[in-house]
Scaffold this active site. Sequence first.
Site, PDB file in Angstrom:
ATOM      1  N   TRP A  73       0.645 -18.613  -6.827  1.00 55.72           N
ATOM      2  CA  TRP A  73       1.605 -17.510  -6.912  1.00 55.72           C
ATOM      3  C   TRP A  73       1.115 -16.344  -6.060  1.00 55.72           C
ATOM      4  O   TRP A  73       1.070 -16.503  -4.841  1.00 55.72           O
ATOM      5  CB  TRP A  73       1.953 -17.170  -8.362  1.00 55.72           C
ATOM      6  CG  TRP A  73       0.863 -16.781  -9.299  1.00 55.72           C
ATOM      7  CD1 TRP A  73       0.567 -15.522  -9.762  1.00 55.72           C
ATOM      8  CD2 TRP A  73      -0.079 -17.639  -9.974  1.00 55.72           C
ATOM      9  NE1 TRP A  73      -0.478 -15.540 -10.647  1.00 55.72           N
ATOM     10  CE2 TRP A  73      -0.895 -16.824 -10.802  1.00 55.72           C
ATOM     11  CE3 TRP A  73      -0.320 -19.013  -9.952  1.00 55.72           C
ATOM     12  CZ2 TRP A  73      -1.911 -17.333 -11.588  1.00 55.72           C
ATOM     13  CZ3 TRP A  73      -1.346 -19.526 -10.735  1.00 55.72           C
ATOM     14  CH2 TRP A  73      -2.128 -18.697 -11.550  1.00 55.72           C
ATOM     15  N   ASP A  74       0.782 -15.179  -6.603  1.00 58.80           N
ATOM     16  CA  ASP A  74       0.476 -13.990  -5.793  1.00 58.80           C
ATOM     17  C   ASP A  74      -0.373 -14.355  -4.575  1.00 58.80           C
ATOM     18  O   ASP A  74      -1.453 -14.934  -4.710  1.00 58.80           O
ATOM     19  CB  ASP A  74      -0.289 -12.966  -6.625  1.00 58.80           C
ATOM     20  CG  ASP A  74       0.512 -12.422  -7.788  1.00 58.80           C
ATOM     21  OD1 ASP A  74       1.663 -12.851  -7.978  1.00 58.80           O
ATOM     22  OD2 ASP A  74      -0.013 -11.563  -8.511  1.00 58.80           O
ATOM     23  N   ALA A 144      -4.771 -10.668  -8.689  1.00 59.61           N
ATOM     24  CA  ALA A 144      -4.547 -10.429  -7.264  1.00 59.61           C
ATOM     25  C   ALA A 144      -5.396  -9.307  -6.678  1.00 59.61           C
ATOM     26  O   ALA A 144      -5.867  -8.413  -7.380  1.00 59.61           O
ATOM     27  CB  ALA A 144      -3.070 -10.136  -7.015  1.00 59.61           C
ATOM     28  N   ARG A 225      -4.964  -2.841 -11.589  1.00 60.89           N
ATOM     29  CA  ARG A 225      -5.162  -4.098 -10.864  1.00 60.89           C
ATOM     30  C   ARG A 225      -4.567  -4.047  -9.454  1.00 60.89           C
ATOM     31  O   ARG A 225      -4.064  -3.043  -9.006  1.00 60.89           O
ATOM     32  CB  ARG A 225      -4.517  -5.243 -11.648  1.00 60.89           C
ATOM     33  CG  ARG A 225      -3.019  -5.115 -11.918  1.00 60.89           C
ATOM     34  CD  ARG A 225      -2.522  -6.351 -12.668  1.00 60.89           C
ATOM     35  NE  ARG A 225      -1.097  -6.309 -12.961  1.00 60.89           N
ATOM     36  CZ  ARG A 225      -0.573  -6.000 -14.135  1.00 60.89           C
ATOM     37  NH1 ARG A 225      -1.355  -5.646 -15.138  1.00 60.89           N
ATOM     38  NH2 ARG A 225       0.744  -6.017 -14.325  1.00 60.89           N
ATOM     39  N   ASP A 226      -4.677  -5.179  -8.776  1.00 66.25           N
ATOM     40  CA  ASP A 226      -4.053  -5.424  -7.470  1.00 66.25           C
ATOM     41  C   ASP A 226      -4.584  -4.517  -6.360  1.00 66.25           C
ATOM     42  O   ASP A 226      -3.816  -3.860  -5.646  1.00 66.25           O
ATOM     43  CB  ASP A 226      -2.526  -5.271  -7.556  1.00 66.25           C
ATOM     44  CG  ASP A 226      -1.877  -6.191  -8.569  1.00 66.25           C
ATOM     45  OD1 ASP A 226      -2.557  -7.114  -9.037  1.00 66.25           O
ATOM     46  OD2 ASP A 226      -0.697  -5.983  -8.896  1.00 66.25           O
ATOM     47  N   GLU A 312       3.841  -3.249  -9.325  1.00 67.71           N
ATOM     48  CA  GLU A 312       2.802  -4.211  -8.992  1.00 67.71           C
ATOM     49  C   GLU A 312       2.553  -4.324  -7.488  1.00 67.71           C
ATOM     50  O   GLU A 312       3.413  -4.080  -6.665  1.00 67.71           O
ATOM     51  CB  GLU A 312       3.179  -5.586  -9.548  1.00 67.71           C
ATOM     52  CG  GLU A 312       3.292  -5.597 -11.067  1.00 67.71           C
ATOM     53  CD  GLU A 312       3.288  -6.989 -11.646  1.00 67.71           C
ATOM     54  OE1 GLU A 312       2.257  -7.372 -12.241  1.00 67.71           O
ATOM     55  OE2 GLU A 312       4.299  -7.697 -11.501  1.00 67.71           O
TER      56      GLU A 312
END
Length: 445
Positions: A73-74, A144, A225-226, A312
């Site tokens: 996914w990501d 991610a 995150r990210d 996100e």
Amino acid sequence: MIRKNKKALSVLALAASIAVTGFAAPHSHAESGEQTVNWTREQVSKIELNEDNTLPYTDISKLDKMAPGYHIWDTWPLMDRDGNTASVKGWKVIFALSAPNDVLPGKVHDIATIRYFYSKNGKDWTLGGELFPKGTALGQRQWAGSAMLDGDKIHAFYTATGPEGQPQLTYEQRIAAATGTMVADKDGVRFENWDKHRIILLPDGKYYQTVEQAKQGEGGGYAFRDPMWFKDPQTGKEYLLFEGNSGGTASQRQFKPEYAGSAEYLQQHPVPSGAVHANGNIGIAEVVGGDLNNIKLLPPLVEANYVNEELERPHVVVKDKKYYLFTDSHINKYAEGLGGPEGMYGFVSDTLIGGYKPLNGSGLVLANPSDNPYQAYSWLVTPELNVVGFAHFGDLGSMSIGDVGNQSPEFQFSHFGGTLAPTVKLSIDGDRTKIERILPQGWIK
């Protein structure tokens, strides 16, 4: 899921604050000189799907599985230090979150591992394997991030989710990094000589909510995150962008008129008290002097208090000397009283910090079609304006994403993509964007 409506905030009680405060202007943080812009309820209310922002229907059951044996996914490409898509001896590299494909789709985030792929043409990808040696990454699992190449050194940034070594699954998130060596030859790409992984950013509780603060309120989410690498071409300064939530607890989060928009809009659209649980923001930290061991938290670029609880995978693309800030969000992450599609959203400014305005008036850049609202997600715009995402859930009929976990395993697997979606070519003109065309699946030009 939209929360049950509660008593709306009184417009009359806000009148004095309205007269003094004004609306939708950036609020400054005097101690740092930075500015944070509000994505307002009024702007979100202008969201409308049209031919410029709506993806065509994709039958995800017909997409090629990019990594047989795995869900992915990501996804993010390897970039050089200046933010260009890297190519080493003709090889391009992408990274993706992954899990074995016998794991139910709703459980993949619980065991996510970063894997990498390499390609000569940017379309046909070979699985290289796990990015990090087993047992070396921090966290119970990895979410991610981004990767930057400087010479033959790769600096990998990722989300360390859950404290490593704890048997019970938790959702504490920290931003981690590690540095290794990239080796590319005629046979492909590999990474080796990783140094010790380290935590480089934690939420401060002031600008960015801690997990302890998030637990002190009913409803709402939690995010830190990210991490996404970015070098400002105007100043040469280097940064990490990331997803966060505004600091403090829900009980401390007081409504401000600028979260809504204009006085007229607020008078006509009282804000439900349940909207307090939406506090998503787009964070930024400076890599001081280019030293990856000296990273300073700055106030957020954008806040979505009382608007949206998850912004996100934020990232910036520079075009025509303007800064385009993109982020993703889900249907079920909007504050009470608002709605929007599973989509990618964006903002534009003349400078990296401060002054952002929503693209296309509302912020919406691209969205899934209404007849297949969950077909793709986690979009990322490359410097070439190619938008990479993954195939999520297709052909659910009237189901919401929350209904999927109640279906049989066979249903879940048959409706889940777990592979790269067709790449989208985006065009940008000032503060307007348009979907130009659809490119081959997983194409990074």
